[in-house]
Design a protein around this motif. Structure first.
Motif, PDB file in Angstrom:
ATOM      1  N   ASN A 171      -7.508 -13.964  39.974  1.00 35.06           N
ATOM      2  CA  ASN A 171      -8.410 -13.507  40.789  1.00 35.06           C
ATOM      3  C   ASN A 171      -9.728 -13.633  40.708  1.00 35.06           C
ATOM      4  O   ASN A 171     -10.595 -13.613  41.446  1.00 35.06           O
ATOM      5  CB  ASN A 171      -8.002 -11.845  40.466  1.00 35.06           C
ATOM      6  CG  ASN A 171      -6.878 -11.391  40.844  1.00 35.06           C
ATOM      7  OD1 ASN A 171      -6.457 -11.516  42.379  1.00 35.06           O
ATOM      8  ND2 ASN A 171      -6.019 -10.928  40.135  1.00 35.06           N
ATOM      9  N   ASP A 187      -5.495 -21.932  45.955  1.00 33.86           N
ATOM     10  CA  ASP A 187      -4.657 -22.217  47.261  1.00 33.86           C
ATOM     11  C   ASP A 187      -4.871 -23.858  47.690  1.00 33.86           C
ATOM     12  O   ASP A 187      -4.381 -24.398  48.643  1.00 33.86           O
ATOM     13  CB  ASP A 187      -5.162 -21.626  48.424  1.00 33.86           C
ATOM     14  CG  ASP A 187      -6.674 -21.542  48.757  1.00 33.86           C
ATOM     15  OD1 ASP A 187      -7.387 -22.024  47.848  1.00 33.86           O
ATOM     16  OD2 ASP A 187      -7.176 -21.171  49.843  1.00 33.86           O
ATOM     17  N   ASP A 440       0.517 -22.204  48.339  1.00 40.94           N
ATOM     18  CA  ASP A 440       0.710 -20.789  48.473  1.00 40.94           C
ATOM     19  C   ASP A 440      -0.112 -19.869  47.665  1.00 40.94           C
ATOM     20  O   ASP A 440       0.357 -20.159  46.228  1.00 40.94           O
ATOM     21  CB  ASP A 440       2.075 -20.265  48.676  1.00 40.94           C
ATOM     22  CG  ASP A 440       2.381 -18.917  49.261  1.00 40.94           C
ATOM     23  OD1 ASP A 440       1.438 -18.023  49.083  1.00 40.94           O
ATOM     24  OD2 ASP A 440       3.402 -18.513  49.645  1.00 40.94           O
ATOM     25  N   PRO A 441      -1.036 -19.135  47.701  1.00 41.18           N
ATOM     26  CA  PRO A 441      -1.428 -18.278  46.712  1.00 41.18           C
ATOM     27  C   PRO A 441      -0.858 -17.338  45.926  1.00 41.18           C
ATOM     28  O   PRO A 441      -0.943 -16.947  44.709  1.00 41.18           O
ATOM     29  CB  PRO A 441      -2.783 -17.363  47.396  1.00 41.18           C
ATOM     30  CG  PRO A 441      -2.981 -18.134  48.782  1.00 41.18           C
ATOM     31  CD  PRO A 441      -1.638 -18.977  48.857  1.00 41.18           C
ATOM     32  N   LYS A 442       0.455 -17.287  46.604  1.00 42.44           N
ATOM     33  CA  LYS A 442       1.459 -16.140  45.743  1.00 42.44           C
ATOM     34  C   LYS A 442       2.079 -16.986  44.480  1.00 42.44           C
ATOM     35  O   LYS A 442       2.609 -16.330  43.670  1.00 42.44           O
ATOM     36  CB  LYS A 442       2.734 -16.103  46.748  1.00 42.44           C
ATOM     37  CG  LYS A 442       2.230 -15.125  47.959  1.00 42.44           C
ATOM     38  CD  LYS A 442       3.514 -14.911  48.859  1.00 42.44           C
ATOM     39  CE  LYS A 442       2.949 -14.058  50.215  1.00 42.44           C
ATOM     40  NZ  LYS A 442       4.128 -13.710  51.194  1.00 42.44           N
ATOM     41  N   VAL A 446      -1.757 -14.074  43.656  1.00 44.46           N
ATOM     42  CA  VAL A 446      -2.986 -13.605  44.437  1.00 44.46           C
ATOM     43  C   VAL A 446      -2.820 -13.556  45.904  1.00 44.46           C
ATOM     44  O   VAL A 446      -2.171 -14.381  46.403  1.00 44.46           O
ATOM     45  CB  VAL A 446      -4.011 -14.688  44.184  1.00 44.46           C
ATOM     46  CG1 VAL A 446      -5.634 -14.227  44.690  1.00 44.46           C
ATOM     47  CG2 VAL A 446      -4.454 -14.785  42.671  1.00 44.46           C
ATOM     48  N   LYS A 447      -3.470 -12.200  46.444  1.00 42.54           N
ATOM     49  CA  LYS A 447      -3.609 -12.384  47.952  1.00 42.54           C
ATOM     50  C   LYS A 447      -4.961 -12.439  48.297  1.00 42.54           C
ATOM     51  O   LYS A 447      -5.967 -11.902  47.625  1.00 42.54           O
ATOM     52  CB  LYS A 447      -3.127 -10.965  48.162  1.00 42.54           C
ATOM     53  CG  LYS A 447      -2.968 -10.620  49.850  1.00 42.54           C
ATOM     54  CD  LYS A 447      -2.354  -9.196  49.954  1.00 42.54           C
ATOM     55  CE  LYS A 447      -2.636  -9.108  51.734  1.00 42.54           C
ATOM     56  NZ  LYS A 447      -2.062  -7.663  51.848  1.00 42.54           N
ATOM     57  N   LEU A 448      -5.118 -13.349  49.519  1.00 41.83           N
ATOM     58  CA  LEU A 448      -6.325 -13.679  49.998  1.00 41.83           C
ATOM     59  C   LEU A 448      -6.723 -13.129  51.328  1.00 41.83           C
ATOM     60  O   LEU A 448      -5.742 -12.751  51.984  1.00 41.83           O
ATOM     61  CB  LEU A 448      -6.699 -15.353  49.827  1.00 41.83           C
ATOM     62  CG  LEU A 448      -6.293 -16.063  48.520  1.00 41.83           C
ATOM     63  CD1 LEU A 448      -6.755 -17.469  48.885  1.00 41.83           C
ATOM     64  CD2 LEU A 448      -7.229 -15.616  47.421  1.00 41.83           C
ATOM     65  N   ASN A 449      -7.765 -12.686  51.424  1.00 39.93           N
ATOM     66  CA  ASN A 449      -8.535 -12.341  52.721  1.00 39.93           C
ATOM     67  C   ASN A 449      -8.704 -13.423  53.693  1.00 39.93           C
ATOM     68  O   ASN A 449      -8.643 -14.686  53.328  1.00 39.93           O
ATOM     69  CB  ASN A 449      -9.397 -11.336  52.806  1.00 39.93           C
ATOM     70  CG  ASN A 449     -10.731 -11.900  52.148  1.00 39.93           C
ATOM     71  OD1 ASN A 449     -10.908 -13.092  52.013  1.00 39.93           O
ATOM     72  ND2 ASN A 449     -11.622 -11.078  51.719  1.00 39.93           N
ATOM     73  N   ARG A 452     -10.922 -16.249  52.035  1.00 40.37           N
ATOM     74  CA  ARG A 452     -10.255 -16.963  50.934  1.00 40.37           C
ATOM     75  C   ARG A 452     -10.602 -16.140  49.761  1.00 40.37           C
ATOM     76  O   ARG A 452     -10.764 -16.893  48.539  1.00 40.37           O
ATOM     77  CB  ARG A 452     -10.636 -18.582  50.949  1.00 40.37           C
ATOM     78  CG  ARG A 452      -9.795 -19.179  52.017  1.00 40.37           C
ATOM     79  CD  ARG A 452     -10.055 -20.681  51.729  1.00 40.37           C
ATOM     80  NE  ARG A 452      -9.986 -21.180  50.685  1.00 40.37           N
ATOM     81  CZ  ARG A 452     -10.685 -21.926  49.781  1.00 40.37           C
ATOM     82  NH1 ARG A 452     -11.751 -21.775  50.029  1.00 40.37           N
ATOM     83  NH2 ARG A 452     -10.249 -22.331  48.640  1.00 40.37           N
ATOM     84  N   SER A 454     -10.116 -13.232  46.784  1.00 39.79           N
ATOM     85  CA  SER A 454      -8.991 -12.277  46.116  1.00 39.79           C
ATOM     86  C   SER A 454      -9.158 -10.759  46.784  1.00 39.79           C
ATOM     87  O   SER A 454     -10.577 -10.372  46.804  1.00 39.79           O
ATOM     88  CB  SER A 454      -8.858 -12.569  44.807  1.00 39.79           C
ATOM     89  OG  SER A 454      -8.224 -11.363  44.143  1.00 39.79           O
ATOM     90  N   THR A 455      -8.223 -10.091  47.244  1.00 40.25           N
ATOM     91  CA  THR A 455      -8.496  -8.848  47.617  1.00 40.25           C
ATOM     92  C   THR A 455      -8.336  -7.806  46.372  1.00 40.25           C
ATOM     93  O   THR A 455      -8.633  -6.539  46.747  1.00 40.25           O
ATOM     94  CB  THR A 455      -7.261  -8.524  48.648  1.00 40.25           C
ATOM     95  OG1 THR A 455      -5.891  -8.587  48.126  1.00 40.25           O
ATOM     96  CG2 THR A 455      -7.495  -9.398  49.969  1.00 40.25           C
TER      97      THR A 455
END
Length: 460
Positions: A171, A187, A440-442, A446-449, A452, A454-455
């Motif tokens: 993150n 990513d 894949d960011p997963k 990590v989850k990206l908006n 790009r 991190s949320t």
């Protein structure tokens, strides 16, 4: 093959301890101003092929926290106070110490002298360190904190921009107002080094296997490399070799398992730590000498000094995105970095080159802001930097886009000596944009908006 964020947290911290703490300086002063009155020499008009961002001028204005008519206050630091590995990461701080002095001897940035506070996060205190920086510093520059994931919500919460030497937490790696000189986003993956390794070591194309670990960060790094190798047409063979990050009582059973498995080559996402060295030595004892391709933290004095005695890693190769020190006579920026740090009593290392590049990146953007030196101005300028080499310290990168290089070079270890073997011309990188692989960011949790980012820590 990547820097692996220089190292990973958790069980893999020992790898950083070995590569970063071996022979560092013991200086622990907090404030560095570098205003000793020495006049700059002619060599300070540039850093490598980068025009110096430092020099005299008449910039004025107290534009915000950490900036006055005469001063710019930045924070930086490392984990040198970690009791289990004294000196951890101190190359970052040593490099910024030297760069502040180098810059101030030229007149600072348009006449404003730089005052730096060197923080010691001692591995587990990153959050409290960043809280202090939030209250006093203009920006964080060239720091490297292994537990930056813990400090990231604090940094984001106080709107403190950063130009770190490196990031570790995924993150933090994808955080806002963060500009690394050599990005390794979650990513994207620069597979140029792996592609060169496949050409250099034909056995690596056949049925390589991986040395796995009980360390989650090493497991994640290995999974990424396996994914990338798959995209390069290489299937990794599962030999079931998984070792404790803290070491094993006997490495021969693991070496025998490799031999019985019939794998053609060996990869490890770990650094030169006892478990890996023990396995490599045991492989020789069971009559197995597979080609070894490894992460770039193996490029270290720890590895070369050990191998000069054991020879167990002869022929080992790794990809680098920084110029090796052996190329110093061919690459002026590397020689300049080494000279500056050694003259200041510091410890040179790849970590330090990254910190020096971060300082130059920040200083170049700050100079462009002139009287209007604000955080917004600097971050806007940094966001527009899409080709950066730190004056020649490393391969071209895209800090503004948080995108990795598409270039790498490969070095080989024989005895106690590292030598560039690809490309053949010393000091050159091989570049191939098609080898930048999307991930894949997963894989990094990590989850990206859409930007790009991190949320995890973004404000609503």
């Amino acid at each position: 093959m990547r820097l692996n964020r220089i190292t990973k947290v958790g069980g893999a911290v020992l790898a950083l301890a070995l590569t970063a703490a071996g022979c560092g300086s013991s200086r622990s002063g907090d404030a560095v101003t570098g205003t000793d009155g020495d006049k700059p020499s002619a060599s300070t008009s540039a850093f490598g092929d980068l025009p110096s961002p430092c020099g005299p001028g008449s910039a004025k204005g107290a534009t915000g926290q950490g900036v006055t008519d005469t001063e710019i206050k930045i924070g930086y630091g490392d984990d040198r106070g970690f009791t289990a590995a004294p000196g951890l990461g101190e190359e970052n701080g040593d490099a910024i110490d030297a760069m502040i002095k180098w810059c101030n001897e030229q007149g600072g940035i348009l006449g404003r002298k730089i005052t730096g506070t060197r923080y010691d996060a001692a591995l587990t205190n990153a959050a409290s360190v960043v809280q202090k920086a939030c209250a006093s510093d203009f920006m964080l520059v060239g720091q490297g904190f292994a537990y930056d994931e813990a400090s990231e919500p604090i940094r984001v919460g106080c709107d403190l921009p950063t130009v770190p030497s490196y990031t570790v937490g995924p993150n933090a790696n994808m955080g806002p107002d963060k500009f690394e000189p050599v990005p390794f986003p979650v990513d994207r993956y620069n597979a140029s080094g792996l592609a060169q390794a496949l050409e250099l070591v034909p056995e690596f194309k056949e049925s390589p296997t991986m040395v796995l670990s009980d360390s989650p960060p090493v497991q994640a790094a290995s999974a990424k490399v396996a994914t990338v190798l798959g995209q390069l047409g290489v299937k990794v063979k599962d030999c079931g070799i998984s070792m404790s990050q803290n070491g094993e009582a006997n490495y021969v059973p693991f070496a025998q398992k490799f031999k019985d498995c019939g794998a053609s080559a060996l990869w490890t996402s770990n650094g030169p730590i006892p478990s890996q060295m023990g396995l490599f030595e045991a492989l020789g004892r069971v009559g197995a000498k597979p080609p070894k391709v490894v992460e770039s933290q193996w490029y270290s004095e720890v590895a070369s000094q050990w191998n000069s005695k054991s020879g167990a890693a002869d022929g080992l190769i790794t990809a680098l995105y920084f110029q090796p020190f052996e190329n110093a006579e061919k690459v002026p920026a590397v020689k300049q970095y080494l000279d500056l740090v050694r003259a200041d009593g510091g410890k040179p290392a790849t970590l330090g080159m990254s910190a020096a590049s971060a300082f130059l990146l920040w200083a170049t953007a700050a100079k462009g802001c002139g009287d209007g030196l604000t955080r917004d101005c600097v971050t806007k300028a940094l966001s527009e930097v899409h080709e950066w080499t730190g004056g020649g310290l490393h391969a071209p990168t895209d800090p503004g886009g948080n995108l990795p290089s598409s270039c790498a070079l490969v070095v080989r270890l024989d005895g106690g000596t590292w030598k560039q073997v690809s490309p053949e011309t010393q000091g050159e990188f091989a570049c191939d944009k098609s080898k930048v692989v999307e991930l894949d960011p997963k894989l990094s949790g990590v989850k990206l908006n859409g930007d790009r980012l991190s949320t995890a820590f973004l404000k609503n």
